[in-house]
Design a protein around this motif. Sequence first.
Motif, PDB file in Angstrom:
ATOM      1  N   ILE A  63      -5.253  -8.449   6.498  1.00  0.00           N
ATOM      2  CA  ILE A  63      -4.637  -7.239   7.029  1.00  0.00           C
ATOM      3  C   ILE A  63      -4.924  -6.923   8.452  1.00  0.00           C
ATOM      4  O   ILE A  63      -3.910  -6.358   9.086  1.00  0.00           O
ATOM      5  N   SER A  64      -6.136  -7.062   8.795  1.00  0.00           N
ATOM      6  CA  SER A  64      -6.382  -6.502  10.167  1.00  0.00           C
ATOM      7  C   SER A  64      -5.893  -7.197  11.204  1.00  0.00           C
ATOM      8  O   SER A  64      -5.772  -6.837  12.324  1.00  0.00           O
ATOM      9  N   TYR A  97       5.994   0.161   5.192  1.00  0.00           N
ATOM     10  CA  TYR A  97       5.456   0.189   6.481  1.00  0.00           C
ATOM     11  C   TYR A  97       3.934   0.754   6.527  1.00  0.00           C
ATOM     12  O   TYR A  97       3.739   1.527   5.607  1.00  0.00           O
ATOM     13  N   ILE A  98       3.141   0.162   7.474  1.00  0.00           N
ATOM     14  CA  ILE A  98       1.912   0.181   7.496  1.00  0.00           C
ATOM     15  C   ILE A  98       1.463   0.516   8.678  1.00  0.00           C
ATOM     16  O   ILE A  98       1.807  -0.082   9.753  1.00  0.00           O
ATOM     17  N   LYS A  99       0.301   1.515   8.713  1.00  0.00           N
ATOM     18  CA  LYS A  99      -0.352   1.733  10.193  1.00  0.00           C
ATOM     19  C   LYS A  99      -1.648   1.849  10.090  1.00  0.00           C
ATOM     20  O   LYS A  99      -2.375   2.293   9.080  1.00  0.00           O
ATOM     21  N   LYS A 100      -2.188   1.274  11.004  1.00  0.00           N
ATOM     22  CA  LYS A 100      -3.675   1.213  11.332  1.00  0.00           C
ATOM     23  C   LYS A 100      -4.267   2.403  11.730  1.00  0.00           C
ATOM     24  O   LYS A 100      -3.817   3.000  12.543  1.00  0.00           O
ATOM     25  N   SER A 101      -5.458   3.201  10.985  1.00  0.00           N
ATOM     26  CA  SER A 101      -6.084   4.142  11.458  1.00  0.00           C
ATOM     27  C   SER A 101      -7.556   4.102  11.288  1.00  0.00           C
ATOM     28  O   SER A 101      -8.160   3.045  10.682  1.00  0.00           O
ATOM     29  N   TRP A 102      -8.143   5.245  11.614  1.00  0.00           N
ATOM     30  CA  TRP A 102      -9.576   5.171  11.343  1.00  0.00           C
ATOM     31  C   TRP A 102      -9.857   6.803  10.747  1.00  0.00           C
ATOM     32  O   TRP A 102      -9.314   7.662  11.001  1.00  0.00           O
ATOM     33  N   GLU A 136     -12.270   1.459   9.614  1.00  0.00           N
ATOM     34  CA  GLU A 136     -10.875   1.320   9.700  1.00  0.00           C
ATOM     35  C   GLU A 136     -10.342   1.311   8.201  1.00  0.00           C
ATOM     36  O   GLU A 136     -10.761   1.080   7.232  1.00  0.00           O
ATOM     37  N   LEU A 137      -8.760   2.081   8.277  1.00  0.00           N
ATOM     38  CA  LEU A 137      -8.173   2.154   7.132  1.00  0.00           C
ATOM     39  C   LEU A 137      -6.676   1.745   7.579  1.00  0.00           C
ATOM     40  O   LEU A 137      -6.303   1.951   8.622  1.00  0.00           O
ATOM     41  N   TYR A 177      -5.612   2.158   2.222  1.00  0.00           N
ATOM     42  CA  TYR A 177      -6.464   1.069   2.084  1.00  0.00           C
ATOM     43  C   TYR A 177      -7.724   0.768   2.954  1.00  0.00           C
ATOM     44  O   TYR A 177      -7.338   0.829   4.314  1.00  0.00           O
ATOM     45  N   TYR A 178      -8.822   0.626   2.646  1.00  0.00           N
ATOM     46  CA  TYR A 178      -9.960   0.202   3.368  1.00  0.00           C
ATOM     47  C   TYR A 178     -10.362  -1.304   3.252  1.00  0.00           C
ATOM     48  O   TYR A 178     -10.647  -1.771   1.988  1.00  0.00           O
ATOM     49  N   PRO A 179     -10.018  -2.015   4.133  1.00  0.00           N
ATOM     50  CA  PRO A 179     -10.610  -3.451   4.128  1.00  0.00           C
ATOM     51  C   PRO A 179     -12.219  -3.831   3.794  1.00  0.00           C
ATOM     52  O   PRO A 179     -12.379  -4.715   3.170  1.00  0.00           O
ATOM     53  N   SER A 180     -12.985  -2.883   4.525  1.00  0.00           N
ATOM     54  CA  SER A 180     -14.301  -3.054   4.120  1.00  0.00           C
ATOM     55  C   SER A 180     -14.662  -2.645   2.908  1.00  0.00           C
ATOM     56  O   SER A 180     -15.791  -3.497   2.281  1.00  0.00           O
ATOM     57  N   ARG A 181     -13.879  -2.048   2.081  1.00  0.00           N
ATOM     58  CA  ARG A 181     -14.207  -1.792   0.582  1.00  0.00           C
ATOM     59  C   ARG A 181     -13.308  -2.489  -0.331  1.00  0.00           C
ATOM     60  O   ARG A 181     -13.536  -2.766  -1.523  1.00  0.00           O
TER      61      ARG A 181
END
Length: 249
Positions: A90-91, A116-121, A127-128, A158-162
């Motif tokens: 996803i990143s 629809y998807i948007k990256k945020s922090w 990163e989420l 969604y958190y890719p790190s987790r």
Amino acid sequence: MYDVTGAGFERQGFKLNDTYYLYNIFLDTSIGGANDQVPRTVQIIKDIQPPVKLFMRCDENLAVPYSRKVSTASTDSQKWRGITLDFSNISRQVADGKEEVIVHFDLETGHKILVYIKKSWDDDGLELYHLNVEQLWNPAIFADDEDIVITNYIHGTYYPSREAFSHIDFSANQYRRDVFVGKYDDAVKRTGIPINKHTDMRDEHYKVWCVKGDSLTAKVWAELVCATLDAPFRVIFMETIGGSYTEDE
């Protein structure tokens, strides 16, 4: 040039006096929205008020009796747009500052699924991704006097790190019919309404449930989305994540 104002316009040509003429090769026959039935240029001219006359060349070399018309136009190329969501990637799929829009379209019912998807922090710099899923009914199913359209809408972070969501929530979105039709048409240059337009007022966004925890995996999210969407939207939703759906899921 002939007066073709009263012709029956189609995707690749038009019917005039029981004769089918192909459009001139120099006319851009691309359409403005997934459900449009005529080229964008023709639609703009037809929508002018007060009405105007339209003139075109009627090339007999590009004409046949209407009963012998053959059309290769279809909505297949409009069945979907956007990525196939891959949580493991996803990143790379969703660029910084860009909202990724995915639309899948049921060719039989005309219903659409919107993701629809948007990256945020977050506040800690993690990163989420905001994932939003909304079902868009084919406006043709509604009676003429129905002025309000309600859609099912599922949001999650969604958190890719987790490899998990921090929360998932379900709301009912309410739209005026004209706004909803603009969303559904997915033709912002014509309507001024993007397909991912959200309801503007709190009263038009009614929260039903929200779940929070540390074990909200992508699989749980997909199962919750499928359970929350009305039945006609479940198959096309699963297409957006490269999966499939059966009723026993």
